[in-house]
Design a protein around this motif. Structure first.
Motif, PDB file in Angstrom:
ATOM      1  N   ILE A 222      75.713  -6.033 -35.511  1.00 55.82           N
ATOM      2  CA  ILE A 222      75.900  -7.326 -36.182  1.00 55.82           C
ATOM      3  C   ILE A 222      75.107  -7.374 -37.484  1.00 55.82           C
TER       4      ILE A 222
ATOM      5  N   ASN B 275      74.109 -10.158 -40.319  1.00 52.73           N
ATOM      6  CA  ASN B 275      74.122 -11.610 -40.488  1.00 52.73           C
ATOM      7  C   ASN B 275      73.094 -12.059 -41.522  1.00 52.73           C
ATOM      8  N   ARG B 276      73.269 -13.280 -41.984  1.00 55.54           N
ATOM      9  CA  ARG B 276      72.265 -13.866 -42.859  1.00 55.54           C
ATOM     10  C   ARG B 276      71.026 -14.162 -42.033  1.00 55.54           C
TER      11      ARG B 276
ATOM     12  N   LEU C  95      69.912 -17.519 -35.055  1.00 49.09           N
ATOM     13  CA  LEU C  95      71.154 -16.738 -34.997  1.00 49.09           C
ATOM     14  C   LEU C  95      71.163 -15.816 -33.780  1.00 49.09           C
TER      15      LEU C  95
ATOM     16  N   ARG D 155      81.945 -13.081 -34.095  1.00 53.27           N
ATOM     17  CA  ARG D 155      82.415 -13.212 -35.473  1.00 53.27           C
ATOM     18  C   ARG D 155      82.599 -14.684 -35.865  1.00 53.27           C
TER      19      ARG D 155
ATOM     20  N   ASN E 158      77.122 -17.770 -40.220  1.00 52.48           N
ATOM     21  CA  ASN E 158      76.198 -16.823 -40.867  1.00 52.48           C
ATOM     22  C   ASN E 158      76.334 -15.380 -40.387  1.00 52.48           C
ATOM     23  N   VAL E 159      77.329 -15.092 -39.579  1.00 46.88           N
ATOM     24  CA  VAL E 159      77.629 -13.696 -39.239  1.00 46.88           C
ATOM     25  C   VAL E 159      78.520 -13.122 -40.336  1.00 46.88           C
ATOM     26  N   VAL E 160      78.098 -12.034 -40.936  1.00 55.23           N
ATOM     27  CA  VAL E 160      78.830 -11.429 -42.051  1.00 55.23           C
ATOM     28  C   VAL E 160      79.787 -10.361 -41.560  1.00 55.23           C
TER      29      VAL E 160
END
Length: 396
Positions: free
Chosen positions: A320, A322-323, A328, A377, A381-383
């Motif tokens: 994963i 993420n930001r 998160l 997904r 904030n998950v990229v």
């Protein structure tokens, strides 16, 4: 699982051989899983959504839009240290050339005619007398893979070596000779050194690291060498300093029109890593880090994401990007718990505004892994998220 690698530039065969043909293709379509390159500029390149990573067979990444890659969840790798010996040897050679007019002497001898060549040589050789490096002071700016090697070898040549690097790593510190003096103030190094060589990456903060103010602090007899990046030195300021007698000479591996044909400036055609050994080492290292990331999710030698390595013991792993925001990881683990799964192992690291997580869950099937990916997904904030199948383990 088969991965397609888009290849830019000519990559040494020893590197490409790291990819087994059963699981890898090169330039097979318009949706590559990764990119492998040397000097190709990608700033105007549109990355397909399929691209997971970019690996450069070299240390610098100025030809890659790293910030844009980060935003898209693309991991950028480089090969620090793979070409260090090649650059080190070139710098040492140019230190020697800066004190001994070797090339001028060789060119002069080749211009001689007549039957008394030996007599002419003996009568005029004093014209090409030089100096020795032994006992002279060398200042090394940047004590990374290259700078530390230069510092150590210059000391062995008998030079008095000082190094400046406020960010020197523990690993590098172990490799530097205790006889290399560490300087905490750049101005001190500039003022004391007979020779100054630069070995730092180019960033916005150190653009023109050496400018008019820094040149004014150097000895009038100092020699400046730049085999890192051209933009680290203000070339116009260097030319003015040399013409005004504030600097003896400048040697650089980066050609600029204004630097050419100046009798106190030596410009080389970017030869730093131009050895067959360096190209091979860079290609092998870039291929290995790229292959490891694609097959296991482990990250090593990335310029935009943290190093994360975790033993892979389950059939499927979740990776994963993420930001880096609060809670998160809590949202991810709650998603896993809601599906009734137990986490076997987890590793999470952050770097700046982004973070990377590896999540191992026992006994997932391909369908379950993909369903979990789809749910994660959807989290804010998950990229990017993907399921990675273990190269050899089978589903339970």
């Amino acid at each position: 699982m088969t991965y397609d690698i888009k290849i830019f530039n000519e990559i040494a065969a020893e590197g490409l051989q790291r990819f087994d043909q059963a699981h890898y293709t090169f330039n097979a379509g318009k949706t590559p899983d990764a990119i492998l390159l040397r000097s190709q500029k990608l700033h105007d390149y549109t990355f397909p959504e399929s691209v997971l990573a970019v690996a450069r067979a070299g240390a610098g990444t100025n030809n890659i839009p790293v910030e844009r890659c980060t935003e898209q969840g693309i991991v950028v790798f480089n090969t620090p240290g793979a070409n260090a010996n090649a650059v080190k040897e070139l710098v040492l050679a140019n230190l020697l050339l800066s004190v001994r007019p070797i090339l001028a002497g060789a060119n002069w001898v080749n211009s001689l005619t007549g039957d008394n060549i030996e007599e002419q040589v003996e009568a005029n050789k004093k014209t090409f007398a030089g100096n020795e490096l032994e006992g002279k002071k060398l200042g090394v700016i940047g004590l990374g893979a290259i700078g530390s090697m230069i510092a150590n070898d210059a000391y062995r040549l008998g030079m008095d070596v000082s190094g400046y690097d406020p960010f020197v790593s523990v690993d590098t510190a172990w490799n530097i000779s205790r006889r290399v003096k560490r300087v905490l103030d750049l101005d001190e190094l500039l003022a004391d050194s007979d020779f100054i060589t630069i070995h730092v990456p180019l960033t916005e903060k150190n653009h023109h690291l050496i400018g008019a103010d820094e040149l004014a602090k150097m000895k009038n007899s100092a020699v400046l060498l730049n085999f890192a990046r051209g933009e680290l030195v203000d070339s116009q300021a260097v030319i003015r300093a040399i013409d005004n007698g504030q600097l003896k000479s400048y040697i650089t591996d980066f050609a600029e029109p204004d630097l050419l044909r100046h009798d106190k400036i030596i410009v080389l055609p970017h030869l730093g890593a131009s050895t067959s050994e360096a190209e091979t080492n860079c290609a092998k290292m870039a291929a290995s880090t790229l292959k490891t990331y694609l097959e296991t999710g482990n990250i090593k030698c990335s310029v935009n994401f943290p190093a994360v390595e975790m033993v892979f013991r389950v059939p499927y792993r979740i990776a994963i990007i993420n930001r880096n925001v609060p809670n998160l990881i809590g949202a991810v683990t709650s998603t896993v718990a809601e599906k009734g799964y137990n986490i076997d192992n987890l590793s999470n690291r952050s770097r700046g505004d982004f973070a990377y997580t590896l999540l191992d869950i026992n006994d997932l099937t391909a369908e379950q892994a993909q369903s979990l990916v789809d749910d994660i997904r959807q989290l804010d904030n998950v990229v990017r998220v993907r399921a990675i199948k273990h190269p050899t383990l089978e589903e339970a």
